[in-house]
Design an enzyme around this catalytic site. Structure first.
Site, PDB file in Angstrom:
ATOM      1  CE1 TYR A  28      -5.749   3.211  -5.140  1.00  0.00           C
ATOM      2  CE2 TYR A  28      -3.941   4.793  -5.233  1.00  0.00           C
ATOM      3  CZ  TYR A  28      -4.438   3.566  -4.830  1.00  0.00           C
ATOM      4  OH  TYR A  28      -3.634   2.684  -4.142  1.00  0.00           O
TER       5      TYR A  28
ATOM      6  CB  CYS B  69      -0.899  -0.015   1.231  1.00  0.00           C
ATOM      7  SG  CYS B  69      -1.766   1.537   1.539  1.00  0.00           S
TER       8      CYS B  69
END
Length: 315
Positions: free
Chosen positions: A162, A31
């Protein structure tokens, strides 16, 4: 509210005082938001003050899991799922079970998961416990400009990839794509004349940009359709990213296999087959970058953290 915004501070005003050995940073090498906390902890030498728990790269809708540990159980918290630490703080916690999370070991409950604030506090609130020679990640005379730069990096690059990947329409994707590449072109120009984002030394701004750049070609270029160019086709950003990658505390926190497994397996809406691509060739990360010609020194008046065996992180 999207996060548990309580903080760990010197004065303990939120009920969580700075106390070496009390907290466990739960992160995942996959992450980018968690990766920045791993880097900051390592650069500042907080390994002895704050332990590190690592989740595996793949999770389900419920939670990140401790599948990298023997028996799938975190050895300090005794949990199989990070979700358990959230529920210990707020029963049936209704928001996302996210990494990074700072867990209060005595109560086994999450103290905070405010990723933006965690790294700030590791610098400012935990300074009494930094290693000798820890770098100044927040030079006082640069802080105002840093905030401006980091805001643009966050909104346009960290979140921008994203925004492209999860666009729900062609129009939304086109707008997101334009915003992302406008920002990357700005960074290419900015870094052409300075070794780091803020000048001659590494700051937190570089850490926040690095965690997106290092994932760009393995994931964002294809998986998120950020495909105008690869990072390797942007000469300045590619050299800058290699410079950081080869700096102790950066590349030694990266696991490309975990990064690829996370995105390609977890995002079944984008990749329903869950096939993990074999490429790209990642050997170039270790090639000469030539950024020394711009001057500067990564740690300024400080020193590099001690080297770690490849693939190992101090817990």
């Amino acid at each position: 509210m999207r996060y548990l915004t309580t903080r760990i501070t010197r004065d303990g005003r939120d009920g969580y005082p700075v106390e070496p050995g009390r907290y466990r940073l739960v992160a995942a090498r996959a992450c980018p938001w968690a990766n920045r906390t791993i880097i900051v902890r390592r650069l500042l030498g907080l390994e002895d003050a704050i332990s590190l728990g690592l989740c595996g790269p793949v999770h389900d809708a419920r939670s990140w899991t401790f599948d990298l540990d023997p028996g799938g159980v975190d050895p300090v918290l005794g949990y199989e799922r990070l979700q358990q630490a959230y529920f210990a703080r707020v029963p049936d916690y209704p928001l996302g079970i996210t990494v990074p999370a700072m867990v209060d070991v005595p109560t086994k409950a999450v103290a905070t998961n405010d990723f933006d604030q965690i790294t700030r506090d590791l610098f400012f609130e935990w300074s009494d416990h930094h290693r000798a020679g820890a770098p100044d990640l927040w030079p006082e005379h640069l802080r105002d400009e840093m905030e401006t730069v980091m805001k643009r990096v966050f909104t346009e690059v960290n979140n921008g990839v994203y925004r492209c990947g999860f666009a729900g329409s062609q129009a939304a994707y086109d707008a997101a794509y334009e915003r992302l590449w406008t920002a990357l072109d700005w960074l290419e120009e900015r870094l052409a004349t300075r070794r780091y984002l803020m000048g001659d030394t590494i700051t937190e701004a570089d850490i926040r940009l690095f965690t997106t750049l290092v994932r760009f070609d393995p994931v964002y270029h294809g998986h998120f359709k950020c495909n105008r160019q690869k990072l390797t086709e942007m000469p300045v950003l590619w050299a800058y990213a290699r410079d950081l990658f080869q700096t102790p505390g950066f590349g030694d926190t990266i696991d490309f296999d975990q990064i690829k497994a996370h995105y390609y397996v977890v995002h079944t809406d984008l990749n329903p087959t869950q096939i993990i691509p074999a490429g790209p060739d990642l050997t170039g990360w270790h090639s000469a970058h030539g950024r020394e010609a711009l001057g500067g020194s990564p740690f300024g008046e400080g020193t590099a953290p001690d080297a770690l065996p490849e693939g190992v992180l101090a817990h």
